[in-house]
Design a protein around this motif. Sequence first.
Motif, PDB file in Angstrom:
ATOM      1  N   MET A 106       0.808  -1.197   0.000  1.00 15.05           N
ATOM      2  CA  MET A 106       0.000   0.000   0.000  1.00 15.05           C
ATOM      3  C   MET A 106       0.854   1.265   0.000  1.00 15.05           C
ATOM      4  O   MET A 106       0.502   2.218  -0.663  1.00 15.05           O
ATOM      5  N   LEU A 107       1.949   1.242   0.764  1.00 12.20           N
ATOM      6  CA  LEU A 107       2.816   2.412   0.845  1.00 12.20           C
ATOM      7  C   LEU A 107       3.378   2.762  -0.532  1.00 12.20           C
ATOM      8  O   LEU A 107       3.450   3.937  -0.899  1.00 12.20           O
ATOM      9  N   THR A 108       3.741   1.738  -1.293  1.00  8.77           N
ATOM     10  CA  THR A 108       4.270   1.973  -2.645  1.00  8.77           C
ATOM     11  C   THR A 108       3.218   2.648  -3.515  1.00  8.77           C
ATOM     12  O   THR A 108       3.507   3.631  -4.205  1.00  8.77           O
ATOM     13  N   ALA A 109       1.995   2.139  -3.475  1.00  6.50           N
ATOM     14  CA  ALA A 109       0.924   2.704  -4.296  1.00  6.50           C
ATOM     15  C   ALA A 109       0.606   4.134  -3.888  1.00  6.50           C
ATOM     16  O   ALA A 109       0.444   5.014  -4.752  1.00  6.50           O
ATOM     17  N   PHE A 110       0.524   4.402  -2.583  1.00  4.22           N
ATOM     18  CA  PHE A 110       0.233   5.759  -2.122  1.00  4.22           C
ATOM     19  C   PHE A 110       1.359   6.726  -2.492  1.00  4.22           C
ATOM     20  O   PHE A 110       1.104   7.863  -2.887  1.00  4.22           O
ATOM     21  N   THR A 111       2.603   6.274  -2.365  1.00  2.00           N
ATOM     22  CA  THR A 111       3.742   7.117  -2.743  1.00  2.00           C
ATOM     23  C   THR A 111       3.680   7.429  -4.229  1.00  2.00           C
ATOM     24  O   THR A 111       3.818   8.583  -4.648  1.00  2.00           O
ATOM     25  N   ALA A 112       3.447   6.392  -5.040  1.00  2.00           N
ATOM     26  CA  ALA A 112       3.394   6.575  -6.499  1.00  2.00           C
ATOM     27  C   ALA A 112       2.246   7.508  -6.895  1.00  2.00           C
ATOM     28  O   ALA A 112       2.435   8.413  -7.725  1.00  2.00           O
ATOM     29  N   LEU A 113       1.084   7.321  -6.306  1.00  2.00           N
ATOM     30  CA  LEU A 113      -0.057   8.182  -6.637  1.00  2.00           C
ATOM     31  C   LEU A 113       0.170   9.620  -6.191  1.00  2.00           C
ATOM     32  O   LEU A 113      -0.213  10.555  -6.897  1.00  2.00           O
ATOM     33  N   GLY A 114       0.801   9.806  -5.038  1.00  2.00           N
ATOM     34  CA  GLY A 114       1.114  11.159  -4.573  1.00  2.00           C
ATOM     35  C   GLY A 114       2.082  11.872  -5.504  1.00  2.00           C
ATOM     36  O   GLY A 114       1.892  13.048  -5.841  1.00  2.00           O
ATOM     37  N   ILE A 115       3.109  11.156  -5.927  1.00  2.00           N
ATOM     38  CA  ILE A 115       4.082  11.738  -6.855  1.00  2.00           C
ATOM     39  C   ILE A 115       3.419  12.040  -8.200  1.00  2.00           C
ATOM     40  O   ILE A 115       3.606  13.117  -8.776  1.00  2.00           O
TER      41      ILE A 115
END
Length: 155
Positions: A1-10
């Motif tokens: 989840m952290l990867t997806a949230f980081t990617a979506l934020g960027i």
Amino acid sequence: MLTAFTALGIFGGCTTARWYLNRSSRRKRELLGGRIQTTAVWNAGAAFSLPVPAEALPLASSALLALLWRRRRQSPVGIGLILGGGMSNLWERLRCGRVYDYIQFPKAPGPLHRYVFNLADISIFLGGLTLAAKSACPRMPGHSGASRAVDRGGI
């Protein structure tokens, strides 16, 4: 989840920055005593003018992003930074056929002062640094569970 949230934020940050900076009323600005400069360049080629055919870039980018997604547990934030920046540049390339670059470091050493980047490029760079740091310091928090178990006398 952290990867997806980081990617979506960027991805969201990059999209917002491009929208804001790609306006006819935008003017060239210098920040931090001229160390950073905003400028507008549409880049149809690969990073650092590498000799990669423009038609191959979307396919190559998609394949690389898919491979990175499979390694997301290695470094969720580092991979998320790379994925978010990569998806942002890929989306721009698919939508416009080129990528909008807007950040230049005119006082950077060597040939770096000539290049113009965008937030996605910087995110990809920071994600790469994160992965390199993880590889160089395997005892960093968040590294694989097997190495932590060994450190505690398990396995």
